[in-house]
Each structure stands twice: as C-alpha cells, then as structure tokens.
Design an enzyme around this catalytic site. Structure first.
Site, PDB file in Angstrom:
ATOM      1  N   PHE A 106       0.809  -1.231   0.000  1.00 13.59           N
ATOM      2  CA  PHE A 106       0.000   0.000   0.000  1.00 13.59           C
ATOM      3  C   PHE A 106       0.832   1.265   0.000  1.00 13.59           C
ATOM      4  O   PHE A 106       0.353   2.330  -0.380  1.00 13.59           O
ATOM      5  CB  PHE A 106      -0.980  -0.012   1.185  1.00 13.59           C
ATOM      6  CG  PHE A 106      -0.455   0.595   2.451  1.00 13.59           C
ATOM      7  CD1 PHE A 106       0.156  -0.179   3.432  1.00 13.59           C
ATOM      8  CD2 PHE A 106      -0.588   1.956   2.682  1.00 13.59           C
ATOM      9  CE1 PHE A 106       0.630   0.390   4.603  1.00 13.59           C
ATOM     10  CE2 PHE A 106      -0.123   2.534   3.845  1.00 13.59           C
ATOM     11  CZ  PHE A 106       0.492   1.747   4.810  1.00 13.59           C
ATOM     12  N   LYS A 107       2.085   1.156   0.386  1.00 11.61           N
ATOM     13  CA  LYS A 107       2.943   2.342   0.443  1.00 11.61           C
ATOM     14  C   LYS A 107       3.076   3.033  -0.917  1.00 11.61           C
ATOM     15  O   LYS A 107       3.433   4.205  -0.986  1.00 11.61           O
ATOM     16  CB  LYS A 107       4.328   1.946   0.932  1.00 11.61           C
ATOM     17  CG  LYS A 107       4.585   2.048   2.418  1.00 11.61           C
ATOM     18  CD  LYS A 107       3.952   1.034   3.246  1.00 11.61           C
ATOM     19  CE  LYS A 107       4.473   1.017   4.664  1.00 11.61           C
ATOM     20  NZ  LYS A 107       3.914  -0.106   5.431  1.00 11.61           N
ATOM     21  N   ASP A 108       2.825   2.286  -1.991  1.00 18.21           N
ATOM     22  CA  ASP A 108       2.954   2.879  -3.327  1.00 18.21           C
ATOM     23  C   ASP A 108       2.018   4.066  -3.547  1.00 18.21           C
ATOM     24  O   ASP A 108       2.360   4.986  -4.282  1.00 18.21           O
ATOM     25  CB  ASP A 108       2.655   1.826  -4.399  1.00 18.21           C
ATOM     26  CG  ASP A 108       3.796   0.826  -4.568  1.00 18.21           C
ATOM     27  OD1 ASP A 108       4.962   1.227  -4.409  1.00 18.21           O
ATOM     28  OD2 ASP A 108       3.501  -0.348  -4.856  1.00 18.21           O
TER      29      ASP A 108
END
Ligand SMILES: *Cc1c(COP(=O)(O)O)cnc(C)c1O
Length: 492
Positions: A106-108
């Site tokens: 999810f960091k993207d």
C-alpha cells in the site's frame, strides 16, 4: 503557516513541513485547523480517482503549485487499474486492494506522490540543494520509497532495514534497486532499532552546518512526513465512492474500516478523512502479536517495555507507532505540553499514561484487536477455502479483527478491510497457512503458490528473479550516522 509541531509552537508552511519531514523539536507536523476549514467532501467523492486525489491534497497541502499536474505525473502508468485501489467484494465484506502499484504494497499510493511533492516544494521554496531522504523500513516503505525516488534529480535516498526482519522477497526488492542516488543498508536489530538509528541521524545531522554548506538537507519518506501521510486519505474516499456506486450505501451513510496497523499512518489517514467529513464510522486497528496499540486503546497506557516479536506480518512488527502522536495532539485539542510529556515518557521510561477522559474519546472513533500468527494463518486458509480469495498475512490480521469487531456491533454498515500487500511478498507464510509445503528459496515459493492457487504473481515481483544484488552493507544502530556521513562524503 498552516502546519505546526505536535510538541510546541514551531510553525511551517506545508512545503517546508514536507521538506523537513520532522519538526526541530522532534514533533510531527500537523494542521491544527484540519476539519475546520471548509472542505466539500461530497464534491470530492464524485470525482475520478486522480482528480479526487488532487482535490484532497490541494486542501491538505496548499502551496505546491499545480497539484493536478503533480498527481498526473505521479500515477501515470504506475498502477494496474485506473481505479488505483480496487474494492473487491468478498463474502459480505469488502477488501480494498491497496497493493496494485509498482511494489505490491500500500505504500505505493503515497510514495508515488511524495517525490513529486518534494520536488515541487523545493521549487516553491527556492531550495536548489539536494534533499537527502532518510528512510527506516519494516519492509515495504523501503522499496516503495526507492521506486519513487530513484534517479529523481535533486534527491538522494537512504533506506535502512532490519537485518533478518523483513521477508526474503522484501529484501530482494530493496537490495536489487538500481539508481545513482540510492543507498540501501541493513541494520543489526529490529525495526524499532532501525527507526531509532534514523531518528538519531535526523537529530544529529539536520542542523549540521557542514551538510548545509554542501547544499544538503534531510527529509523523511516515513509516515512521520506529512507529505507521505496526506496522499493516503484518498483510498478511504475511493472505497466509499465505490460503495455508493454499487448501491450498497447512499451518500452520508456510515462505513467502518479495518486497518492492519504498525506505525499508525494508514489508519490515521482514515481518521483524517473522517475529520474532513467522510462518513467514517469506526476505525478498527488490527495488530499482530505485537499488541502495543491494542493494549493502549484498552487501557490508556502506552507501554513499549516488551520484547518485539518477529511475526509473519513483519511490516507491523513495531512497538513505537509514531503517528499515534498526531492523534494525541488532535484528541487533546492541540495540547502540545501533554503530547510532549507523553513522548518524553515514552523516550525515557518506555511508557506513558494518556488521560482516561481522552482515551474514552478515542474509543468513540477506534476499536482495536490483535491476532497471533496462528490466528492469522487460519484466516488466510478460511478466506481461500470459503471465498477463493488469497490474502497476505497483514491483511489476515484485518480479516481476524473484522470478525471480532462484527460481533460487537448491531447494525450491518459495510465493513471495508484494507488489503495492504500482495500475498506474493510473503509466499512462505502464505503457503504454510494453506498447509502446503514451502520450497527453500523464495522464487520457488512464489511459483508453488501460483500453481496451488492460480492467482497470478505481480509482474514487479516475478521480475526480481535473477536480478543482481547491489547493496550488501550492514551496520549497528550506532553505525547509522557515520555510515550516512561517509556515503554523503563519497559524493551525491
Ligand atoms: C506498512 C504496512 C502496514 C502498516 O501500516 P502503518 O501505516 O505503518 O500502520 C501494514 N501492512 C503492510 C503490508 C505494510 O507494508
């Protein structure tokens, strides 16, 4: 000056806050007027994903210039679908797939955006030097930050990860990273040690005249940086809009969200979305066996004096959840003295007690549950068996928490579970959960999982096979500062 430190009267404009990452007094930048300045959340909800992101960011982070253009550049061609974060119905609940970006976590969503914000902030503030991005990672931030910052002019990126504290795939993603401005280094210890090393480097180096003379300034790609946190609100809106579109709810009806949590950034973004008006009901904080947050919400005492356990969900193996500090600021109506006292207690004694009345207030917005590796594995197996949906061990913590939470509520408002990583980042744990033997090496594990389930391997992970390891350095926590200094002297 709409940002200030959580710990005192230090103020900054949004671009400065993003460039600094953390305030000089060690506090985190917050916008005290969040939720007070008018924001038309209904209008934002009706926009397509990128326009929605731009609308939210322009509100949270004024002064960056043409936000539409920055958002367009940040996401162009990077995600598998135009929806950015698809919402998938699984049984009676919804999984919000946040891992369809370039590094499969999810960091993207935020780290595709942060480099654009840093570059724009430099242009807006007339900073012609080099921003040195210091990053501590529990596994996923590192690669997403490298992906975002590699070869971005005017930046230099350092990533520190705990030696042995990340999955083999996560490690392979980082140590094979190419780019002229990239340094990746392992730290002996766990994530908290890593984060401590990086925070100390900030304290020691951010005021350094020697660095300034060479045009270098430090910033952070961790969610302590408001530029990393702000781009995470959008998927709470996206999920809500998808539920409206499919007729599950009408605009204005409540939705509860379940969030696998480590550093408390992802879930705090949900709380900020609520503050902007989005009808978020409960935010359910899902932890693994490192249940420091579960205990905090139960008792009002935050106590990190315990051993950090290594679990199957390494990106949540954290005892110091940095972003909780922002929540304490908001819920105490900006009582910086209280926040400072709590954070001093945490640093010196390893714990603090938050006032009971305020903890009670937090419980109106949050519920918290934790699960063991065995309980998580059972969730992975059951979801696969009953629904044909394959989830990763972090998402499994949310599946577990959702079940517990459901039994405490009386209505049937939709439950959105944030799915934070591809199962292929943790193939050994997922195979074990499904009762299948795991081959020795991680790529054979990916293959075995793909054969067993028929779920395709994300291209970004499949292509790691055979890539050359470029970064093999390893330092002690005390070695982080000298290491950074040495690397910076060797050239930028
Ligand atoms: C980072 C991460 C989390 C925890 O998010 P925080 O913002 O640190 O709370 C959960 N799951 C995965 C897969 C992650 O990479």
């Amino acid at each position: 000056m709409n940002y200030q430190s959580t710990r005192g009267a230090l103020f900054a404009r949004a671009p400065e806050a993003v460039l600094k990452g953390i305030a000089e007094d060690g506090g985190l930048y917050v916008d005290p007027s969040l939720g007070e300045r008018p924001f038309d959340w209904r209008a934002a909800l009706a926009l397509p994903p990128l326009a929605m992101q731009s609308r939210i960011l322009a509100h949270l982070l004024p002064g960056f210039g043409d936000m539409d253009a920055l958002v367009a550049e940040a996401y162009a061609g990077k995600f598998e679908t135009d929806a950015l974060t698809p919402l998938v119905r699984v049984g009676g609940d919804y999984l919000l797939e946040l891992f369809r970006g370039p590094t499969a976590a999810f960091k993207d969503v935020a780290l595709s955006m942060l480099p654009r914000l840093v570059t724009a902030a430099k242009a807006q503030t007339g900073d012609r030097g080099t921003s040195v991005v210091l990053t501590a990672t529990s596994g996923d931030t590192g690669k997403a930050a490298l992906e975002g910052f590699h070869d971005v002019p005017g930046t230099r990126i350092f990533v520190f990860y705990p030696d042995g504290g990340v999955s083999k795939i996560q490690r392979a993603q980082m140590v094979t990273q190419e780019g002229a401005n990239v340094t990746v280094c392992a730290v002996r210890g766990n994530f908290d040690d890593c984060q401590t090393g990086v925070k100390r480097a900030f304290a020691a180096l951010s005021g350094s005249e020697a660095l300034r003379a060479r045009g270098l300034s430090l910033t952070s790609a961790n969610s302590i940086n408001i530029g990393r946190l702000a781009p995470q609100l959008v998927y709470y809106f996206l999920a809500y809009a998808a539920l409206v579109r499919e007729g599950r709810i009408a605009v204005g009806e409540r939705v509860d969200y379940v969030v696998p949590t480590g550093n408390f950034g992802d879930i705090l973004a949900g709380w900020m979305a609520k503050r902007l008006g989005l009808p978020v009901g409960k935010l359910v904080c899902a932890s693994n066996a490192n249940r420091v947050l579960t205990d905090f919400f139960e008792t009002g005492t935050y106590d990190r004096r315990r051993r950090l356990l290594r679990t199957d969900s390494p990106s949540m193996d954290i005892l110091v959840s940095s972003n909780l500090e922002r929540l304490l600021f908001y819920v105490s109506d900006g009582d910086t003295a209280l926040v400072r006292a709590c954070m001093d207690g945490l640093a010196k004694e390893g714990c603090y007690r938050f006032p009971e009345a305020l903890t009670e207030k937090l419980r109106e917005d949050f519920a918290a549950f934790c699960c063991t590796d065995a309980e998580g594995a059972a969730c992975i197996a059951r979801l696969w068996r009953e629904q044909g949906y394959l989830c990763d061990p972090h998402t499994a913590a949310a599946v577990f928490a959702a079940e517990r939470f459901r039994s405490t509520r009386t209505d049937d408002a939709p439950l959105v579970l944030l799915s934070t990583a591809s199962p292929y980042k943790f193939p050994a744990a997922v195979l074990a959960a499904l009762g299948a033997p795991a081959p020795e090496d991680e790529f054979s594990q990916m293959d075995a999982l793909a054969r067993l389930t028929g779920v395709p391997v994300p291209a970004a992970l499949a292509s790691l096979r055979g890539k050359k390891e470029l970064h093999g350095d390893l330092v002690d926590v005390d070695g982080v500062i000298p290491y950074i200094e040495k690397k910076l002297t060797e050239g930028v």
